[in-house]
Design a protein around this motif. Sequence first.
Motif, PDB file in Angstrom:
ATOM      1  N   ILE B  90      26.584  76.174 -67.717  1.00 51.65           N
ATOM      2  CA  ILE B  90      27.895  76.835 -67.663  1.00 51.65           C
ATOM      3  C   ILE B  90      28.956  75.981 -68.373  1.00 51.65           C
ATOM      4  N   ALA B  91      28.894  74.669 -68.162  1.00 51.23           N
ATOM      5  CA  ALA B  91      29.880  73.787 -68.800  1.00 51.23           C
ATOM      6  C   ALA B  91      29.788  73.876 -70.322  1.00 51.23           C
ATOM      7  N   LYS B  92      28.560  73.886 -70.822  1.00 52.58           N
ATOM      8  CA  LYS B  92      28.373  73.992 -72.276  1.00 52.58           C
ATOM      9  C   LYS B  92      28.972  75.304 -72.794  1.00 52.58           C
ATOM     10  N   VAL B  93      28.645  76.384 -72.086  1.00 55.93           N
ATOM     11  CA  VAL B  93      29.094  77.702 -72.525  1.00 55.93           C
ATOM     12  C   VAL B  93      30.615  77.811 -72.466  1.00 55.93           C
ATOM     13  N   ILE B  94      31.200  77.385 -71.341  1.00 55.84           N
ATOM     14  CA  ILE B  94      32.660  77.495 -71.179  1.00 55.84           C
ATOM     15  C   ILE B  94      33.381  76.635 -72.218  1.00 55.84           C
ATOM     16  N   SER B  95      32.927  75.389 -72.381  1.00 53.73           N
ATOM     17  CA  SER B  95      33.650  74.486 -73.281  1.00 53.73           C
ATOM     18  C   SER B  95      33.626  75.005 -74.715  1.00 53.73           C
ATOM     19  N   LEU B  96      32.456  75.486 -75.159  1.00 52.01           N
ATOM     20  CA  LEU B  96      32.397  75.992 -76.537  1.00 52.01           C
ATOM     21  C   LEU B  96      33.177  77.298 -76.682  1.00 52.01           C
ATOM     22  N   SER B  97      33.207  78.108 -75.601  1.00 50.09           N
ATOM     23  CA  SER B  97      33.920  79.381 -75.745  1.00 50.09           C
ATOM     24  C   SER B  97      35.432  79.152 -75.761  1.00 50.09           C
ATOM     25  N   ILE B  98      35.899  78.087 -75.144  1.00 50.31           N
ATOM     26  CA  ILE B  98      37.338  77.775 -75.230  1.00 50.31           C
ATOM     27  C   ILE B  98      37.725  77.502 -76.681  1.00 50.31           C
ATOM     28  N   LEU B  99      36.910  76.696 -77.359  1.00 49.65           N
ATOM     29  CA  LEU B  99      37.184  76.400 -78.765  1.00 49.65           C
ATOM     30  C   LEU B  99      37.130  77.675 -79.609  1.00 49.65           C
ATOM     31  N   ALA B 100      36.102  78.503 -79.346  1.00 50.88           N
ATOM     32  CA  ALA B 100      35.942  79.727 -80.134  1.00 50.88           C
ATOM     33  C   ALA B 100      37.132  80.664 -79.934  1.00 50.88           C
ATOM     34  N   MET B 101      37.570  80.817 -78.687  1.00 59.90           N
ATOM     35  CA  MET B 101      38.665  81.735 -78.424  1.00 59.90           C
ATOM     36  C   MET B 101      39.967  81.214 -79.028  1.00 59.90           C
TER      37      MET B 101
END
Lengths: 241, 233
Positions: B90-101
């Motif tokens: 979850i941490a990997k997914v959330i952190s990368l999605s913050i950058l993407a968004m």
Amino acid sequence: MKKIMALALADIKNITRDSTLILVLFGTVVLYIMVWFLIPLLSALLLDKLVFNLADYYLLIICFFSLIPPLLFGMITGFIILEERDEEIITFIAVTPVRKTGYLAYKLSISMAAAITSFYVLAYTNSLAHIPLLYSFFPAIMIAMETPITALLIASFAENKVEGMAFGKLAGIMFLAPFIYYFVPSHWKYLAGILPPFWVTGTFFTAGSNISLYWLYTVIGLLIHGLVLAVLLKIFINSQR
Amino acid sequence: MRLLNAIHIDITFQFRHGFYYVYLFISVLYLLILFNLQQGIRETITLLLLFIDTTMLGFFFIGAIVLLEKGQNILQSLFVTPLRLSEYIIAKVISLSILAMASALIIVTPIHLSIINFPVLLFGLWLSVIFFTLFGLIIAARSQNVNDYFAKALGLGLVASLPLAQYLHIFSTPLFYVLPTRATLILLEAAVKPTGLLHIIYAFICLLVWNSLAAFLAYRYFYRHVLVGTGAL
């Protein structure tokens, strides 16, 4: 020669072990399929449905596609170097008679040869557009030089694979050069001349039509490519343990 | 709390490796280009950039991240701490999605006047980013090195990109509706032009189903192919 053979043999073993070769072949084949079949198909559809003539942009498309293999091969080579540095393989080779320079020369020339081959196949098997064969030599050289430029951009600056990805992403900016050359009308476009592919595009669009400009772009292009490559080589050689 | 810490560490790691600088630079570059495009073509190109760059951001980076952590034996130490595998993912997914968004918000500014349904755009993108990051994790769990990851990701990524043919009006088949990327493209288009509610509902359900499947597989593959090997069990 024997030394080089030993390196090549080790590489072939490595390539069959993982999917690097598949990546190279697959990436290139996808590109060929696009210029052979998909672009003509798309072109017919666009003309039919939107009365948009894609044929006007064929040379630009071929130029753009010619730049993909050097970037792809460059990234692959860059990551092989990073991987082998992590595994201390470079340190081992550096103490053999091959030395670090031999190792680098070998890695980079193989990928350059691959880039030249793929350029000629791509440029002269498609039915869309091509530059006169007589003028293809210098663009081909420049395209080949972009392979080590990309590889060294990754291998010289990246501390590890993750940074390698970030630098790889950054190297992708070079793809913008052909579009800037083509679509930006003002002289501001020459600012993009720091991107080596800009000059490749220049030679593509002047070969056979404006010969003096072609030679000017060729000379500047070769100088820029040589300069960038020399700087990156120096950084790589000095930065290594 | 553990999860928040993990996310914080992942973001710090990505920041330190230059992700944020690279994406700021690239997003601004896109911005300059998009502002210079004609009105008619601007939306199409913007949505295309969001699709091939923003949604695939996690897909592009996650392989190298996981392989680096594997190679430096970070996972061995990580999983002897109370951190759970699910929290790690979850941490990997959330952190990368913050950058993407964040990057997406910059890229859409040139077309902000034509956006009629901002929540759909935002959630559609976010779900797609999550899907591709999980998809990358699945592939990374079974990859030997970065080039190996590339090869697998390129092949599967091309299959996933097939619905682009429909977006560009080249070719369409009902089969595309099975793919999560068809749903992504529907939601991206729904942001700028009126789309039937049924289509939007289908797209969200499709992405949610694919995300659940990807999450399940990512967990399982990671457990089997990475965790077991680290001896952290």
